[in-house]
Motif scaffolding. Structure first.
Motif, PDB file in Angstrom:
ATOM      1  N   TYR A 136       0.818  -1.287   0.460  1.00 22.49           N
ATOM      2  CA  TYR A 136       0.172  -0.002  -0.010  1.00 22.49           C
ATOM      3  C   TYR A 136       0.736   1.298   0.104  1.00 22.49           C
ATOM      4  N   PHE A 137       1.627   1.322   0.752  1.00 20.23           N
ATOM      5  CA  PHE A 137       2.596   2.635   0.456  1.00 20.23           C
ATOM      6  C   PHE A 137       3.840   2.580  -0.405  1.00 20.23           C
ATOM      7  N   THR A 138       3.999   1.491  -0.848  1.00 17.48           N
ATOM      8  CA  THR A 138       4.938   1.770  -1.621  1.00 17.48           C
ATOM      9  C   THR A 138       3.791   1.863  -3.156  1.00 17.48           C
ATOM     10  N   TYR A 139       2.744   1.559  -3.646  1.00 14.41           N
ATOM     11  CA  TYR A 139       2.696   1.690  -4.525  1.00 14.41           C
ATOM     12  C   TYR A 139       1.925   3.609  -4.290  1.00 14.41           C
ATOM     13  N   LYS A 140       1.738   3.700  -2.696  1.00 19.71           N
ATOM     14  CA  LYS A 140       0.811   5.144  -2.652  1.00 19.71           C
ATOM     15  C   LYS A 140       2.644   6.366  -3.351  1.00 19.71           C
ATOM     16  N   TYR A 141       3.061   5.471  -3.139  1.00 22.61           N
ATOM     17  CA  TYR A 141       4.421   7.258  -3.330  1.00 22.61           C
ATOM     18  C   TYR A 141       5.220   6.420  -4.717  1.00 22.61           C
TER      19      TYR A 141
END
Length: 791
Positions: A656-661
């Motif tokens: 979630y945080f990887t793709y959000k960034y």
């Protein structure tokens, strides 16, 4: 079976501890190193890791990320869903919603698995008993049979005989399996339905309050010969009293014109390169100064830097004109056997001038009309009524659907005959089926590495060596297969992306949805079904024959194999989450290719393309995430389930945080799919639920609890019914805009019926009053082939 080949109990967690520890160490080494390198490079290499923030106006509203090592993480966490919608659009919102839903679902399932299922499994499945200290209940294989009042259960080379009364007493825990199969199925459907409603609410609110040319345009196909003109189509639609037609673009056979424009671009690049060579290339040191701005600059300073970069891009090429002019070799004469060198600048300039004259003349010609047109209505309600209605009583004639965005259209495919597109589609589908059979060879070979008995049959010396070196054995049997399967998941999407682009689809959005479908088919069938059901190549044909003779054996085989592969899939998820997701954050491919592309860049156009944000393709990342979701569901109740749920939860949190960034700051997604991937996600999750139910029914039946197994079966038709219910109830609202959702332009809180909108927006979401991302993208665009109007 080879001699000295011992089998291990797949339900005993101690058997895979060494493998999991080795995989965890390998994954941590890969993931931590990639993450540390990213944190070091991020503030220093903004042209890559903040490319979207620097180049896209839609990202201006996003907060600036601090340059400190970990300081960017809390700021990224606080970015709201409203900001995601405003800066990245509906597709990014839907993609991240899948990860958020999975985090919530698997968080609850992990707690229940630890609190309820783990003690039950430990008490009844792992409890040692006399005569079989490892497992009191060996799993039955397909040859289970009853003889003389005893139940004989065959597993591997052993035959264990138990009293039926004792068996009935010991399998009472399987009722917990039945209960949790129902509960986890209902829980997954609840979260899926809840998230679908949230996405529908946001989508209807988002699209209903914007006004773009795409929202008012329909794609009309199957146009009969007598209607293939702008005036006739306009007259026909207005007679239907749907609404007023603002503009009609009939697609014509522009093949010759498009070919000339492609040739023009080729000549233009050659001319630019020759001119740049004549003026002189900059040194790599000067280039780094230009492409790597001050990491502490922001706001107006960043804009000044961008302007300075553009000046440097042009002016740093200027050197003395005394440099010798570049030359190029041309071929002429009979069969182009003669050649000579000519001045490259003069040659390409003259070729370009002549081609421009031909293009100007070609733009004035009339071309044959095709059965496809883009019709722009005067209002969004008129467009929505047209696409949700049947326009003609003849099948396959005058079919209306929502048009893709103008920038999303593949104009070269608009004049392809329907028959040609169908032939391409079927040809590539058949080719993919052939590829699927081809993938069986490497997948079966990898599956063979998981079984020491199979290795012994092929290479006895290697098996003996592995038995005496546990760490190397773990690397070969678990680390190597998971790594190769993960690399296949990275490489194969590029092939399927190429094949999808060759199918002749009208828009890039349709291509991307096709890539999602193709890549999921590969990951699910080859990585899960073939790996699990058939295993090694030696077992493939016998298992296939048994399955074709009696389809119920598929459930038994699936259930029997799932347990034995629990450690492998645990390590697979572990490598994907901890080991490889940080490499996606690092954008390892772009980083490794950058020096090569940098050395090959000569012209200002090359340098400008070099610093463009990389493209984010959902078809490359979504199928793997869906497969891991399915694995978590399938293993959730089994003894190793708590471990798989833990690492699966870890995967979706990091993902979630990887793709959000990446979606917000680093990468761009130009397609205009308006969140249409969500129904595809849901249908594939339902396939996973069906596999989960099939596995649990087979597993319970293998332990002779036939009543409990039979009670699992009704879940399968219920899941099928739910898929039809989902298609009838929710899918239309993920494809169209409800007329009641469309707002008046002068008051975004009132719809076209002059009623207050009663949409319950998700917590924290408020419709922004400025223009949407789609409105920014489509400002000034028209449904016209660029070859007709580009300067």
């Amino acid at each position: 079976m080879a001699k000295n080949c011992t089998t291990t109990d797949p339900t005993d967690p101690s058997n895979g501890q060494q493998d999991i520890l080795v995989q965890a160490a390998l994954s941590l080494a890969l993931g931590v190193s990639a993450f540390v390198v990213f944190c070091i490079l991020r503030p220093r290499w903004r042209s890559l890791y903040a490319a979207r923030k620097r180049k896209q106006d839609a990202a201006d509203a996003l907060p600036e990320l601090p340059d400190s090592f970990f300081g960017w993480m809390p700021v990224l966490y606080k970015v709201t869903e409203e900001q995601v919608l405003a800066s990245a659009g509906l597709d990014a919102y839907v993609f991240l919603s899948f990860f958020k839903m999975s985090i919530e679902l698997f968080g609850i399932m992990f707690i229940l698995a630890c609190a309820v299922m783990a003690p039950i499994n430990k008490t009844y499945v792992w409890l040692p008993t006399p005569g079989n200290p490892k497992n009191p209940h060996p799993q039955a294989n397909l040859s289970s049979r009853q003889l003389d009042g005893t139940l004989s259960l065959g597993f591997g080379p052993e035959i264990v005989t138990m009293d039926q009364g004792k068996q009935k007493e010991d399998i009472r825990y399987l009722w917990a399996y039945l209960i949790f199969t129902y509960f986890f199925t209902g829980l997954a459907m609840y979260f899926m339905t809840r998230q679908t409603k949230r996405i529908i609410q946001v989508r209807q609110d988002y699209l209903g309050s914007q006004s773009t040319i795409t929202d008012r345009t329909i794609q009309l196909s199957g146009i009969p010969l007598e209607l293939r003109s702008e005036d006739k189509i306009k007259e026909f639609l207005e007679k239907l009293e749907i609404g007023k037609v603002e503009n009609v673009t009939v697609c014509r056979d522009w093949k010759r014109l498009d070919e000339m424009m492609d040739k023009r671009l080729y000549l233009l690049r050659n001319l630019e390169e020759a001119w740049a060579v004549h003026q002189g290339r900059r040194s790599l040191k000067q280039l780094r100064v230009t492409l790597q701005p001050n990491p502490h600059a922001n706001g107006e300073e960043s804009e000044q830097e961008d302007a300075h970069e553009q000046d440097n891009l042009l002016n740093n090429h200027v050197v003395a004109y005394e440099n010798p002019r570049p030359t190029t070799r041309i071929w002429y004469g009979l069969f182009n056997l003669q050649n000579k060198k000519v001045d490259a600048i003069d040659y390409f300039e003259e070729k370009l001038r002549k081609l421009d004259d031909k293009i100007i003349e070609a733009r004035k010609k009339e071309y044959n009309a095709t059965p496809l047109a883009f019709v722009t209505m005067d209002s969004i309600p008129a467009c929505q009524m047209a696409v949700q209605a049947l326009l003609d009583p003849e099948p396959m004639q005058l079919l209306a659907k929502l048009a893709p965005a103008p920038s999303d259209i593949v104009w070269q495919n608009t004049y392809l005959p329907r028959s040609s597109r169908m032939i391409r589609s079927w040809t590539i589908t058949i080719f993919i089926l052939v590829l699927t059979i081809f993938w069986l060879i490497p997948v079966a070979a990898l599956a063979g590495l998981l079984d020491l008995c199979t290795i012994r049959q092929v290479w006895k010396g290697l098996a003996t060596f592995l038995e005496s070196h546990s760490t190397i054995k773990a690397l070969i049997q678990t680390g190597l297969p998971t790594l190769v399967v993960s690399l296949l998941n990275v490489a194969v999407p590029f092939l399927y992306d190429y094949l999808a682009n060759m199918q002749g689809m009208i828009s890039q959005g349709d291509v991307e949805l096709s890539v999602i479908s193709k890549n999921f088919f590969f990951t699910f069938f080859n990585v899960f079904v073939v790996f699990t059901v058939f295993g090694t190549a030696s077992r493939f044909w016998p298992v296939l024959q048994d399955t074709l003779r009696d389809t119920t054996k598929l459930a038994y085989q699936l259930a029997s194999s799932v347990q034995s592969l629990g450690v492998f899939y645990t390590n697979f998820i572990l490598l994907q989450s901890i080991g490889l997701l940080p490499f996606r954050l690092l954008e390892f491919g772009s980083v490794s290719l950058y020096p090569i592309l940098l050395m090959g860049s000569r012209t200002p156009r090359d340098y400008a393309e070099l610093v463009q944000p990389p493209l984010f393709k959902y078809g490359f990342y979504l199928p793997s995430a869906i497969l891991i979701w399915i694995l978590c569901i399938v293993y959730s109740i089994l003894p190793i389930g708590y471990m798989i749920l833990f690492f699966g939860l870890f995967y979706f949190v990091i993902g979630y945080f990887t793709y959000k960034y990446q979606l917000l700051y680093a990468m761009d997604h130009p397609q205009h799919a308006t969140g249409k991937a969500w129904p595809m996600i849901c249908y594939r999750l339902l396939i996973g639920l069906g596999v989960f139910q099939l596995v649990m029914a087979g597993l319970i039946a293998l332990k002779a609890a036939f009543t409990a197994a039979a009670l699992v079966v009704p879940l399968i038709p219920f899941t099928i019914w739910y898929s039809y219910y989902f298609g009838r109830t929710y899918e239309p609202l993920t494809a169209f805009i409800a007329l009641r959702s469309i707002r008046r332009e002068n008051d975004p809180n009132v719809n076209i019926a002059d009623e207050n909108i009663g949409i319950d927006r998700p917590p924290g979401y408020h419709r922004r009053r400025s223009t949407t991302l789609d409105e920014e993208r489509e400002k000034g665009l028209k449904f016209v082939n660029p070859s007709l109007i580009v300067p």
